[in-house]
Enzyme design. Structure first.
Site, PDB file in Angstrom:
ATOM      1  CE  LYS A 109      -4.474   0.980   0.298  1.00 43.07           C
ATOM      2  NZ  LYS A 109      -5.631   0.115  -0.001  1.00 43.07           N
ATOM      3  CG  ASP A 149      -7.026   3.086  -1.106  1.00 43.94           C
ATOM      4  OD1 ASP A 149      -7.493   1.937  -1.175  1.00 43.94           O
ATOM      5  OD2 ASP A 149      -7.068   3.756  -0.057  1.00 43.94           O
TER       6      ASP A 149
HETATM    7  N1  GLU Z   1      -7.283   0.205  -3.307  1.00 42.03           N
HETATM    8  C1  GLU Z   1      -8.051  -0.953  -3.604  1.00 42.03           C
HETATM    9  C2  GLU Z   1      -8.098  -1.874  -2.394  1.00 42.03           C
HETATM   10  O1  GLU Z   1      -7.958  -1.437  -1.278  1.00 42.03           O
HETATM   11  C3  GLU Z   1      -7.584  -1.660  -4.869  1.00 42.03           C
HETATM   12  C4  GLU Z   1      -6.179  -2.167  -4.855  1.00 42.03           C
HETATM   13  C5  GLU Z   1      -5.715  -2.700  -6.199  1.00 42.03           C
HETATM   14  O2  GLU Z   1      -6.503  -2.770  -7.115  1.00 42.03           O
HETATM   15  O3  GLU Z   1      -4.542  -3.017  -6.281  1.00 42.03           O
HETATM   16  O4  GLU Z   1      -8.372  -3.033  -2.507  1.00 42.03           O
END
Ligand code: GLU
Length: 420
Positions: A109, A149
């Site tokens: 993240k 996100d």
């Molecule tokens: N931000 C989204 C999540 O928390 C998607 C993450 C992604 O697609 O890599 O799952």
């Protein structure tokens, strides 16, 4: 949406969740300790030229939690309250999320401490490009693949893809997902998180013999996840959305809210607040409204030991990451509320991100029908696996999802062994 989010450290929550599952899975202390620590963390402080000609230094993070099962995957958020511990927790949750739906990915993240609501498009572009450049040594299609996100979107991803590609000298679409279609994005990615939420709500309702056509729904948070989930739950399941909120407040109408009209109102005024014919409702109050299905779709730590007793919904579908604390989980379980945990309920986003990455690597793109059919299969099968495991062990769905996910991650770690 800040009422509860400041006081509880999300990384401590994430570590406690691992401890709970380590007991169920009988994991040794060494393995448990690996699972409780992020593998790699990068902190960057970088200057951005503001529109008035001055420079400001911003701080951002990229945490790669675990890559035993494949390249790291996870979004980047822009928010004033971003902290290293929050990013660590979110990176851990991405690891478990990818494993629950059985994607060949680890978890990561990123986040930048900033207030995107008070920045111009030019400032956001320069911030994004410089942040992308700062983290570029540790991202890439085989290493770590960012995505949108909170307060980042397909435009943000386009800037990251372009910056990374310019620095390499050729186009690298597979470095991020959630891109615009014109540069290698996938059909269906934009609505994938909300669509996935709708599928698991549908499956859980079947198990509970809850008639979705008669069900009432409250949604906290009206960003990408909340608004699409609301739309599809209304359109495809036929349920009635009675309350909605965003960071400025909420609206309530027991007779039902027309989501498309609320969206138009938000487009015009910047918020759902003051939608004609609705009563105001607070962001905390919305969690304890009389409804059948509650969708927390905002930030962490919203359902806590203080308000969990008041939750009246039969299903809590976590479109947000980390909205429920471990104490609240126990209270909801005791009160027979079915929680669809974040790492299952909102995994539709990363699932279609995986499809996007596969399409980018192959240079071969699918039709939206194929994307949605495959997504539906992944979400229903994962729901079934989690619900059956919960039944078998007599635990709540979150613990079951963790048992499934951490079981898969530890198996990958075991078979690979510890280097050197
Ligand atoms: N931000 C989204 C999540 O928390 C998607 C993450 C992604 O697609 O890599 O799952």
């Amino acid at each position: 949406m800040t009422s509860n989010s400041g006081s509880i450290n999300p990384f401590e929550t994430a570590q406690r969740q691992v401890d709970i599952v380590a007991k169920v899975l009988n994991l040794d202390a060494g393995t448990t300790s690996i699972l409780k620590h992020p593998k790699r963390e990068l902190t960057v402080n970088f200057p951005v030229r503001m529109d008035d000609g001055t420079y400001r230094v911003y701080t951002g993070y990229r945490v790669q939690y675990n890559m035993a099962r494949g390249p790291c995957k996870g979004g980047i958020r822009y928010h004033p309250q971003v902290s290293l511990d929050e990013v660590r927790a979110l990176a851990a949750w991405m690891t478990w999320k990818c494993a629950v739906v059985n994607l060949p990915y680890g978890g990561a993240k990123g986040g930048v401490i900033c207030d995107p609501k008070h920045m111009s498009k030019g400032e956001l572009e320069r911030l994004t490009r410089r942040f992308a450049s700062e983290i570029s040594p540790i991202i890439g299609p085989e290493m770590d693949v960012p995505a949108p996100d909170v307060y980042t979107d397909s435009q943000t991803m386009a800037w990251i893809m372009d910056t990374y590609s310019m620095e390499r000298g050729y186009s690298v679409p597979g470095v991020v997902t959630g891109k615009p279609l014109s540069i290698g994005g996938s059909e269906g990615r934009g609505e994938a998180t909300g669509r996935g939420v709708m599928y698991v709500v549908r499956e859980a309702a079947k198990d509970l013999h809850l008639d979705v056509k008669k069900a009432t729904v409250a949604i906290q948070g009206f960003g990408n996840a909340g608004s699409v989930a609301g739309n599809l739950i209304q359109k495809e399941l036929g349920s009635k959305i009675i309350a909605l909120s965003d960071s400025r407040g909420g609206i309530h109408n027991p007779a039902g809210l027309d989501i498309a009209a609320v969206e138009a109102h938000k487009q015009k005024t910047g918020s759902v607040v003051n939608f004609p014919g609705s009563n105001p409702v607070g962001n905390e109050e919305i969690l304890t409204l009389d409804c059948d299905i509650l969708v927390p779709a905002a930030l962490e730590n919203q359902i806590t030991r203080d308000n969990a007793k008041g939750v009246k919904a039969k299903i809590v579908a976590e479109a947000a990451n980390g909205p429920t604390t471990p104490e609240a989980d126990d209270i909801l379980f005791a009160n027979k509320v079915t929680v669809l945990p974040d790492i299952l309920a909102n995994a539709g986003g990363v699932t279609v991100s995986y499809f996007e990455w596969v399409q980018d690597l192959q240079g071969y793109f699918w039709e939206v029908h194929d994307v949605n059919t495959r997504l539906e299969k992944v979400m229903s099968a994962s729901y079934r696996a989690v619900a059956d495991l919960a039944q078998k062990h007599g635990v709540h769905n979150r613990t079951a999802a963790y048992v499934l996910a951490i079981g898969r991650v530890t198996e990958a770690m075991r078979v690979r062994g510890i280097y050197p």
